[in-house]
Design an enzyme around this catalytic site. Structure first.
Site, PDB file in Angstrom:
ATOM      1  N   LYS A  20      -4.740   1.933  11.181  1.00 27.66           N
ATOM      2  CA  LYS A  20      -5.706   1.055  11.952  1.00 27.66           C
ATOM      3  C   LYS A  20      -5.101   0.377  12.974  1.00 27.66           C
ATOM      4  O   LYS A  20      -4.941   0.753  13.873  1.00 27.66           O
ATOM      5  CB  LYS A  20      -5.907  -0.015  10.485  1.00 27.66           C
ATOM      6  N   TYR A  67      -9.930  -1.330  -0.904  1.00 30.48           N
ATOM      7  CA  TYR A  67     -10.216  -0.322   0.064  1.00 30.48           C
ATOM      8  C   TYR A  67     -10.789   1.082  -1.031  1.00 30.48           C
ATOM      9  O   TYR A  67     -10.190   1.101  -1.949  1.00 30.48           O
ATOM     10  CB  TYR A  67      -8.973   0.206   0.766  1.00 30.48           C
ATOM     11  N   ASP A  97      -1.668  -4.734  -0.012  1.00 28.32           N
ATOM     12  CA  ASP A  97      -2.271  -4.062   1.094  1.00 28.32           C
ATOM     13  C   ASP A  97      -2.600  -5.070   2.327  1.00 28.32           C
ATOM     14  O   ASP A  97      -3.466  -5.797   1.952  1.00 28.32           O
ATOM     15  CB  ASP A  97      -3.412  -3.222   0.447  1.00 28.32           C
ATOM     16  N   ARG A 119      12.630  16.376   5.433  1.00 27.78           N
ATOM     17  CA  ARG A 119      11.756  15.565   4.310  1.00 27.78           C
ATOM     18  C   ARG A 119      12.848  14.720   3.362  1.00 27.78           C
ATOM     19  O   ARG A 119      12.084  13.759   2.965  1.00 27.78           O
ATOM     20  CB  ARG A 119      11.156  16.581   3.367  1.00 27.78           C
TER      21      ARG A 119
HETATM   22  C1  LIG Z   1      -7.862   2.607   5.759  1.00 25.37           C
HETATM   23  C2  LIG Z   1      -7.142   1.811   4.730  1.00 25.37           C
HETATM   24  C3  LIG Z   1      -6.499   2.334   3.899  1.00 25.37           C
HETATM   25  C4  LIG Z   1      -5.992   3.925   3.742  1.00 25.37           C
HETATM   26  O1  LIG Z   1      -5.131   4.236   4.857  1.00 25.37           O
HETATM   27  P1  LIG Z   1      -5.280   5.846   5.344  1.00 25.37           P
HETATM   28  O2  LIG Z   1      -4.384   5.577   6.365  1.00 25.37           O
HETATM   29  O3  LIG Z   1      -6.856   6.021   5.828  1.00 25.37           O
HETATM   30  O4  LIG Z   1      -5.000   6.536   4.432  1.00 25.37           O
HETATM   31  C5  LIG Z   1      -5.773   1.502   2.834  1.00 25.37           C
HETATM   32  N1  LIG Z   1      -5.944   0.308   2.721  1.00 25.37           N
HETATM   33  C6  LIG Z   1      -7.002  -0.440   3.667  1.00 25.37           C
HETATM   34  C7  LIG Z   1      -7.121  -1.753   3.600  1.00 25.37           C
HETATM   35  C8  LIG Z   1      -7.341   0.268   4.746  1.00 25.37           C
HETATM   36  O5  LIG Z   1      -8.340  -0.303   5.371  1.00 25.37           O
END
Ligand SMILES: *Cc1c(COP(=O)(O)O)cnc(C)c1O
Length: 389
Positions: free
Chosen positions: A205, A108, A180, A56
């Protein structure tokens, strides 16, 4: 391994870096891939150098291999975290107590839940929400922010924000900027080059690309920010899994191929949907009708593989999701399978039209996807008319 190679120090191209980076030492008999090292603990170092101790705190080679690739692609040192939301939470934790975060109205849903919970829980943060398509709302609000959160393209309205303009204004205001960049992936835009301090991805994703893992990653513009985000991982414990990092790195090897295919299909589908008689609007940065089409062509290296489109109402949209046979009726995005979801059904999405569907395009054949969408769009609208009549 570095991004340059040979006598001329010419930078290697992205596809080549995707193939070569994040591997072990090229020594005879060693595996090409950093193996899954299932270890929380490492033998204590006896020499003067402080070695790897507890995972960790000190990471494992598998995490570092994944971070090496993403950090190289984004142009800043990367930190892997247990999920995209874990990565976002680590960045929000950089805010001073009672600090103000400026967030986009369209972003999101999990990010919205995180900031509103944090604002409610004894005012850990203050939150200002703006419609970031409106410059007259966005730019004045930057002056009061400690952290400006951008999502571009945004989920699910596909809004684009001028990242360079925002980072310039935030620098004047002394605010950090985090982007993001999940929809763009590291391949289609480079926020750190546009002045952002931090880039966040849900590696769940497109980077992982196969709907089989949860993982997040933050790339940082400075060593100081990198140390601060690593520290958040250490003390808050959103540590990635060894298997997840292995799978995400393996998925990333084919990111350029998958994304090029999915993006070409998304562009064709967006164009055809825009001309479809029962589709009321299509939101996609690759269409000339997108309000920030011109920005997209300079800020991004491609419009990506996610789009959204509108049909008459929620029942029509829900019926479409249920009747499609090739497109998968599911949340999430970035896998090889195309997914569709009516986003307004989720909490905190009041600004999203009831009949809006997010289509995250995968790697199926264009004509199979189109046959499915075209036929089902006609069927559900005919059925709705029959009921109304
Ligand atoms: C899915 C998503 C997240 C969150 O990610 P996780 O891996 O599900 O925690 C954040 N931002 C965007 C744009 C997303 O599509």
């Amino acid at each position: 391994m570095t991004s340059t190679h040979g006598d001329h120090d010419r930078p290697l191209r992205v596809k080549t870096r995707l193939a070569l980076l994040g591997r072990g030492e090229p020594r005879p008999g060693q595996p090409l891939n950093v193996p899954i090292i299932a270890a929380s603990n490492f033998h204590a170092s006896t020499g003067p150098e402080l070695g790897r101790g507890y995972a960790r705190n000190d990471a494992t080679p598998g995490w570092e291999a994944f971070e090496a690739l993403i950090g190289d692609l984004e142009g800043g040192a990367a930190v892997a975290l247990a999920s995209g939301i874990g990565a976002i939470a680590a960045v929000l934790d950089l805010l001073p107590a009672g600090g103000r975060v400026l967030v986009p109205e369209d972003s999101y849903t999990g990010m919205r839940a995180l900031v509103t919970d944090g604002a409610a829980a004894g005012g850990r943060w203050k939150v200002t929400t703006v419609d970031m398509t409106r410059d007259d709302a966005l730019f004045p609000a930057i002056a009061d922010a400690d952290l400006v959160w951008l999502e571009s393209p945004s989920n699910p309205m596909m809004h684009l924000v001028d990242i360079a303009a925002v980072t310039a204004a935030a620098a004047d205001a002394g605010a950090l900027v985090a982007v993001d960049s999940t929809f763009a992936t590291p391949l289609l835009q480079s926020p750190l080059e546009l002045g952002a301090d931090l880039v966040v991805h849900s590696a769940t994703k497109f980077i992982g690309g196969h709907s089989d893992l949860l993982l997040g990653v933050v790339a940082c513009a400075t060593d100081e920010l990198h140390a601060a985000v690593r520290r958040r991982r250490e003390v808050a414990g959103a540590t990635p899994g060894a298997l997840e990092c292995f799978l995400a790195l393996r998925g990333a090897r084919t990111l350029a191929l998958r994304l090029a295919q999915a993006q070409a299909t998304a562009t064709a589908l967006a164009t055809r949907l825009e001309a479809h008689p029962v589709v009321q609007a299509v939101h996609y940065p690759g269409l000339r009708s997108h309000p920030r089409y011109a920005l997209g062509t300079t800020q991004m290296r491609g419009p990506g593989a996610v789009l959204s489109f509108e049909v008459a109402d929620a029942p029509t949209a829900d019926a479409l999701c249920e009747e499609l046979r090739v497109v998968t009726n599911a949340t999430s995005l970035g896998g090889v399978e195309t997914t569709i979801e009516r986003r307004a059904k989720l909490p905190g999405q009041q600004h999203v039209p009831a009949g809006l569907l997010r289509l995250a395009v995968g790697c199926e054949h264009l004509e199979d996807l189109w046959d499915d969408l075209d036929r089902t769009l006609h069927e559900v609208t005919a059925a709705a008319r029959a009921i109304a009549g």
